[in-house]
Structure formats: C-alpha cells, structure tokens
Motif scaffolding. Structure first.
Motif, PDB file in Angstrom:
ATOM      1  N   ARG A 189       0.852  -1.185   0.000  1.00 56.70           N
ATOM      2  CA  ARG A 189       0.000   0.000   0.000  1.00 56.70           C
ATOM      3  C   ARG A 189       0.885   1.231   0.000  1.00 56.70           C
ATOM      4  N   GLU A 249       1.075   5.307   0.295  1.00 55.21           N
ATOM      5  CA  GLU A 249       0.377   6.499   0.739  1.00 55.21           C
ATOM      6  C   GLU A 249       0.422   7.534  -0.373  1.00 55.21           C
ATOM      7  N   LYS A 250      -0.635   8.290  -0.517  1.00 61.83           N
ATOM      8  CA  LYS A 250      -0.636   9.360  -1.506  1.00 61.83           C
ATOM      9  C   LYS A 250       0.305  10.455  -1.036  1.00 61.83           C
ATOM     10  N   GLU A 251       1.070  10.971  -1.980  1.00 60.52           N
ATOM     11  CA  GLU A 251       2.022  12.019  -1.647  1.00 60.52           C
ATOM     12  C   GLU A 251       1.373  13.389  -1.832  1.00 60.52           C
ATOM     13  N   SER A 252       1.831  14.334  -1.046  1.00 61.47           N
ATOM     14  CA  SER A 252       1.358  15.709  -1.200  1.00 61.47           C
ATOM     15  C   SER A 252       2.071  16.332  -2.387  1.00 61.47           C
TER      16      SER A 252
END
Length: 129
Positions: free
Chosen positions: A13, A15-18
C-alpha cells in the motif's frame, strides 16, 4: 489431510504524496523572487537545476532498468514469430458483420458514385435501394 495451502498475495500500500499543483518553472520563479540578494537568487536557480537533473537521471536509470527483458513482462520474439509476421501468414479470426439497419444509404450512394471502386464489400449493393 485434504487442505490446500492458498498462496498469500503480497500487497504493497502506497500512501498518496502531497503535491503542489503548479508548473515547475513558475514555482522556481516565485521562490527565487522571495530571495533579495541577486547572488543568492542565482545560486538558488543553480541548485534547482541540479536537483532537477538528479531527479531526471534517477528516472532515466529506472526506465532503463525496466527495459531489460529479464525484469520486464516481455519475452523476446522467436525467429518463427518474426517469419510469420513478415510473411503476413497470420489471420484475424474475429467475425465481422455489418449491421445493415445502420447503413446511411444516401451517404454511401453518393460516396460510391463519386469514388467508384473494384471489389466493394458485399453490402455496397444495398446502398442503391
């Protein structure tokens, strides 16, 4: 006894990055304008170019790594496959059927009247009806 061991799938999984939704040149320009000293501004511009070059180099290396056949999902074409392709000895086995209810008879009639062809498809005779 009769138990089958199921394969456990590995799931990763991420994580979406900023991200900053702005074009890179505009971001660098805006940040540069916040630096008062011209020499520091020039150094900042050089720094940004070096970071950009390093990131591009890393992506190129990653891309080249993927292009190695053993690490990719491709297999090298055999001589037989190349021969068949070059000799055009392959066939499409998909049935092709014309839905006659959707033929635009006026358009086809005028097109074939202006552009006569030999060996028209079997449905071409239906346009004059």
């Amino acid at each position: 006894m009769g138990w089958k061991k199921k394969k456990k799938k590995d799931i990763m999984r991420l994580e979406k990055e900023s991200v900053i939704p702005i074009l890179k040149p505009k971001l660098i320009s805006t940040l540069s304008n916040l630096i008062e000293n011209k020499a520091d501004r020039a150094e900042f511009a050089k720094f940004c170019q070096r970071v950009d070059s390093a990131v591009r180099a890393w992506y190129i290396l990653q891309f080249e790594d993927l292009m190695v056949m053993e690490k990719s999902n491709f297999k090298i074409t055999t001589d037989d496959e190349i021969y068949v392709a070059l000799a055009a000895q392959y066939r499409l086995n998909l049935p092709i059927k014309v839905d006659e209810s959707k033929l635009d008879r006026r358009l086809l009639t005028s097109y074939f009247a202006e552009n006569p062809h030999d060996n028209l498809p079997y449905f071409a005779d239906k346009v004059s009806n």
